[in-house]
Design an enzyme around this catalytic site. Structure first.
Site, PDB file in Angstrom:
ATOM      1  CG  ASP A  71     -14.914   6.039   4.163  1.00 46.05           C
ATOM      2  OD1 ASP A  71     -15.540   5.435   3.507  1.00 46.05           O
ATOM      3  OD2 ASP A  71     -13.775   5.950   4.222  1.00 46.05           O
ATOM      4  CE  LYS A  81     -12.741  -1.608  -0.992  1.00 47.81           C
ATOM      5  NZ  LYS A  81     -11.469  -2.261  -1.525  1.00 47.81           N
ATOM      6  CD1 TRP A 127      -9.155   1.832   4.506  1.00 48.30           C
ATOM      7  CD2 TRP A 127      -8.327   3.589   3.246  1.00 48.30           C
ATOM      8  NE1 TRP A 127      -8.460   0.975   3.641  1.00 48.30           N
ATOM      9  CE2 TRP A 127      -7.692   2.025   2.723  1.00 48.30           C
ATOM     10  CE3 TRP A 127      -7.881   4.515   2.710  1.00 48.30           C
ATOM     11  CZ2 TRP A 127      -6.814   1.811   1.724  1.00 48.30           C
ATOM     12  CZ3 TRP A 127      -7.150   4.375   1.574  1.00 48.30           C
ATOM     13  CH2 TRP A 127      -6.596   3.082   1.105  1.00 48.30           C
TER      14      TRP A 127
END
Lengths: 275, 275
Positions: free
Chosen positions: A86, A110, A14
């Site tokens: 992030d 999440k 990511w």
């Protein structure tokens, strides 16, 4: 903005995607990377390994790397350069001093709620200075100006986020989440350290993720057997990401200590029977 | 793409926003506008009023204008130029020949499901030719390549969309939706035509929206009273958009003919008592 560059750190899939996307709309450079020849990242870089550009518009990191199973446990000091993080996969895992960040963003799916909404915490000064030659939907300033109603809001996801935050509060808030998550981490990593001949954790100890512990078994055939046996025992979703293989235990806030303890018990039995 | 321009038609707030956003990432021109001096649009332009650029990369329209209460009832013929249509507020209101369009996009939150997901129907050739210097999340080609899983999908919104589509099918599909929507339209517009001294419909008859009929009352004070009386009678959300005022009856697929009939009965009583 024009004439400026942004710093990125490659700690996994990511983080790398963020870097690659940044290059499309502006100038971006790598302040550091721990990617190995096989594409995996087994650790978080040390402060001394990071080469920050003191004139960068911002510095970007990904706090938890779901696929690699690594996590920042100390955030880098980028001086006057705003740090953008992030936190999609570990926000709310423990208390965080948000004042240290220029901007934090986190896809809800999440620890916050269902997929379809992203939380952004930003310094007003940073978003005020944002570029105006990019689509409006990408300008945080515009979202802030409209009280997050620039676009038609994903109402259900926001409603669920409200409920999750309420539950987190009722359960003791982030200090309680941290306690629970550290207990879960101790259980899984205890297993890896005690049975390291069978369960091989590829990640450097100081970089271990409390959200996504990953490990390998002596063979891919055994990994497949473990996924299948685990499913029969009621444990689903333990297969590692297809890009790296192995086993991955995602233990976000909603997973209890008891559930992880049960899995560890199952894993010990599996090792005994197949080791 | 570079060296090309896109055509836009200004029929209201959302069509205008699309034009304004297009100018940020490329070259865009107005093929027509029906905006009046006071900012309102009271009709859909006639084919003869539209000045299409035969070499445009695409032509963009918004099929239903929620704030203005207007709707395209015949789609323009743009020849070889792909027609792109924002159908956010009227998709599924009746059967549509999708083959006539280069691309259709529709935010779900009216006739398809809850907010937080957008449906896109596109010609492969059109999206294949898309620009590659824009963020990946904006490239339809990338979404198609990943089977709409380029980003973490908003699962709940997609699940609800599945359920809504199932219900539409069970209720007779789009022909049944059209029949129901035309009946609802006949009821409301019947009211406006019969009581035009009290209920003044600003929209040209051929441009009337079947999703969002709008009308004015003799005074703003009476409009406020109607909103308040309607609320007491169980009808909510009938206030016109703050940018144009007046009354707006949103009668998307989920609203039944019976509900609209009851509102019309209420409205007649209101006119009698206040006219």
């Amino acid at each position: 903005p024009a004439g400026k560059s942004a710093d990125y750190v490659n700690t996994g899939t990511w983080a790398k995607k963020a870097f690659s996307e940044a290059k499309i709309v502006g100038k971006a450079r790598l302040a550091g990377s721990v990617e190995e020849a096989d594409g995996t990242c087994k650790r978080i870089p040390k402060a001394s390994e990071l080469d920050w550009d003191a004139s960068a518009a911002y510095a970007h990191i990904c706090s938890n790397n779901t696929i690699m199973g690594t996590q920042f446990h100390e955030f880098p000091d980028t001086g006057a350069v705003p740090l953008i993080c992030d936190m999609s996969s570990d926000i709310l895992w423990k208390p965080i001093d948000v004042s240290k960040f220029g901007l934090i963003y986190a896809g809800a799916q999440k620890n916050i709620g269902p997929s379809g909404v992203t939380l952004v915490i930003a310094k007003k000064s940073l978003i005020e200075a944002g570029r105006e030659d990019i689509p409006k939907i990408f300008r945080y300033k515009e979202h802030a100006k409209e009280n997050s109603l620039l676009n038609t809001a994903p109402t259900f996801a926001i409603y669920m986020m409200r409920n999750v935050l309420q539950i987190v509060k009722e359960q003791g808030g982030l200090p309680a989440m941290e306690k629970r998550n550290r207990e879960k981490g101790a259980l899984i990593y205890g297993l890896l350290d005690e049975s390291s001949s069978f369960f091989r954790g590829p990640v450097e100890k100081e970089s271990r993720s409390f959200m996504n512990p990953v490990f390998r078994l002596p063979s891919e055939a055994l990994e497949e057997k473990m996924v299948s046996d685990a499913k029969k025992a009621g444990f689903v979703g333990i297969k590692g990401h297809r890009s790296v293989g192995g086993i991955r235990i995602s233990q976000y806030n909603a997973v209890t200590v008891e559930q992880v303890a049960k899995f560890v018990e199952f894993a010990k039995g599996f090792a005994k029977a197949n080791g």
